[in-house]
Design a protein around this motif. Structure first.
Motif, PDB file in Angstrom:
ATOM      1  N   PHE A 107       0.833  -1.195   0.000  1.00  0.00           N
ATOM      2  CA  PHE A 107       0.000   0.000   0.000  1.00  0.00           C
ATOM      3  C   PHE A 107       0.881   1.265   0.000  1.00  0.00           C
ATOM      4  N   ILE A 108       1.913   1.237   0.834  1.00  0.00           N
ATOM      5  CA  ILE A 108       2.820   2.385   0.905  1.00  0.00           C
ATOM      6  C   ILE A 108       3.619   2.529  -0.400  1.00  0.00           C
ATOM      7  N   ALA A 182      -3.309   5.902   0.053  1.00  0.00           N
ATOM      8  CA  ALA A 182      -1.973   5.325  -0.100  1.00  0.00           C
ATOM      9  C   ALA A 182      -0.924   6.441  -0.085  1.00  0.00           C
ATOM     10  N   VAL A 183      -1.245   7.561  -0.763  1.00  0.00           N
ATOM     11  CA  VAL A 183      -0.327   8.701  -0.779  1.00  0.00           C
ATOM     12  C   VAL A 183      -0.155   9.243   0.644  1.00  0.00           C
ATOM     13  N   ILE A 184      -1.265   9.301   1.390  1.00  0.00           N
ATOM     14  CA  ILE A 184      -1.190   9.797   2.769  1.00  0.00           C
ATOM     15  C   ILE A 184      -0.283   8.892   3.602  1.00  0.00           C
ATOM     16  N   ALA A 185      -0.431   7.568   3.402  1.00  0.00           N
ATOM     17  CA  ALA A 185       0.437   6.635   4.135  1.00  0.00           C
ATOM     18  C   ALA A 185       1.895   6.912   3.806  1.00  0.00           C
ATOM     19  N   TYR A 186       2.168   7.232   2.532  1.00  0.00           N
ATOM     20  CA  TYR A 186       3.550   7.517   2.132  1.00  0.00           C
ATOM     21  C   TYR A 186       4.033   8.847   2.719  1.00  0.00           C
ATOM     22  N   VAL A 187       3.119   9.835   2.753  1.00  0.00           N
ATOM     23  CA  VAL A 187       3.481  11.122   3.373  1.00  0.00           C
ATOM     24  C   VAL A 187       3.837  10.892   4.844  1.00  0.00           C
ATOM     25  N   ARG A 188       3.059  10.039   5.514  1.00  0.00           N
ATOM     26  CA  ARG A 188       3.352   9.708   6.912  1.00  0.00           C
ATOM     27  C   ARG A 188       4.728   9.037   7.018  1.00  0.00           C
ATOM     28  N   ALA A 189       5.021   8.155   6.043  1.00  0.00           N
ATOM     29  CA  ALA A 189       6.326   7.474   6.052  1.00  0.00           C
ATOM     30  C   ALA A 189       7.454   8.488   5.879  1.00  0.00           C
ATOM     31  N   LEU A 190       7.239   9.474   4.974  1.00  0.00           N
ATOM     32  CA  LEU A 190       8.260  10.518   4.772  1.00  0.00           C
ATOM     33  C   LEU A 190       8.478  11.305   6.063  1.00  0.00           C
ATOM     34  N   GLN A 191       7.364  11.617   6.722  1.00  0.00           N
ATOM     35  CA  GLN A 191       7.470  12.387   7.973  1.00  0.00           C
ATOM     36  C   GLN A 191       8.222  11.580   9.026  1.00  0.00           C
ATOM     37  N   ARG A 192       7.865  10.301   9.124  1.00  0.00           N
ATOM     38  CA  ARG A 192       8.508   9.427  10.114  1.00  0.00           C
ATOM     39  C   ARG A 192      10.000   9.314   9.817  1.00  0.00           C
TER      40      ARG A 192
END
Ligand code: HEC
Length: 213
Positions: A107-108, A182-192
């Motif tokens: 998903f990410i 899915a994009v939001i999950a990736y944005v969260r991953a970038l932030q993390r």
């Protein structure tokens, strides 16, 4: 000499006829070199123009409204507020991801794929707002790595992708609802990723690289 005057006059007429009336609004129909009666065609067939009046229908409108209870065939049933609107039961922006979606690696990855196409040009590969568009004068793209955007509800990011915000246009026509998440999950991953500490390194190879025990 006479020819020069004549040629100049002709050039003036030519230039005027090509450029002179550009942008002018005419209210009467153009003059046809070949009249309609001589060459009948479809150019002036009887027709209704959009939003015009018509005496034919009782309500005086040329446009017809769909029959009551008509549902457009391409209108999906949007019966999940979290998934389609980023809202929770109280109508506030929802935190977390819709129950119907599984946030896993695939998903990410999908999110990264869409992000790279649609968001990276402005927001940059690491979400710091330093995308390629900055070079071309678009300087107002914010970084994702400030306290507000780290804490903002996922639903609000969804809303920004769907409806846009100020200089950012909506992406609803380009990114499907599930892909937005899915994009939001990736944005969260970038932030993390920007908040990583040594304690996050748990695998043996990583520890060895960093010289950790
Ligand atoms: C054309 C450039 C551009 C693209 C492409 C773009 N954005 Fe933006 N984005 C902006 C700008 C500019 C802002 C600042 C809007 C404002 O608050 O004035 C912004 C703001 C945001 C914000 C912060 C909103 C807030 O609450 O302040 C988020 C989150 C965001 N964008 C996500 C995305 C995502 C996800 C994508 C891809 C689907 C995307 N953006 C694509 C330019 C862009």
């Amino acid at each position: 000499m006479r020819n020069v005057y004549l040629a100049t006059a002709l050039i003036c007429v030519l230039i005027f006829s090509i450029f002179g009336l550009r942008g002018t609004k005419f209210t009467s129909p153009p003059i046809d070199v070949f009249p309609e009666w001589a060459f009948p065609g479809m150019k002036r067939q009887p027709k209704f123009r959009p939003q015009a009046a018509s005496q034919f229908f009782a309500d005086g409108r040329a446009d017809r409204v769909p029959v009551e209870h008509t549902v457009r065939a391409d209108t999906p049933v949007r019966n999940d507020d979290h998934l389609y609107y980023g809202k929770d039961a109280t109508g506030a922006f929802a935190h977390g991801f819709p129950a119907s979606l599984t946030v896993d690696k695939a998903f990410i990855e999908r999110g990264r794929d869409r992000y790279t196409i649609y968001c990276q040009p402005c927001h940059g590969a690491v979400g710091d707002g330093n995308g390629i568009t900055k070079k071309y004068g678009m300087g107002a793209t914010p970084t994702y790595h400030d306290a507000r955007l780290r804490q903002i509800a996922e639903g609000e990011i969804y809303n920004t992708i769907t409806n846009g915000k100020n200089n950012m246009l909506p992406y609803a026509d380009k990114v499907e609802p599930a892909d937005r998440w899915a994009v939001i999950a990736y944005v969260r991953a970038l932030q993390r990723a920007q908040q990583g500490t040594v304690a996050d390194v748990t695998d043996a190879a990583g520890k060895q690289t960093l010289g950790l025990k």
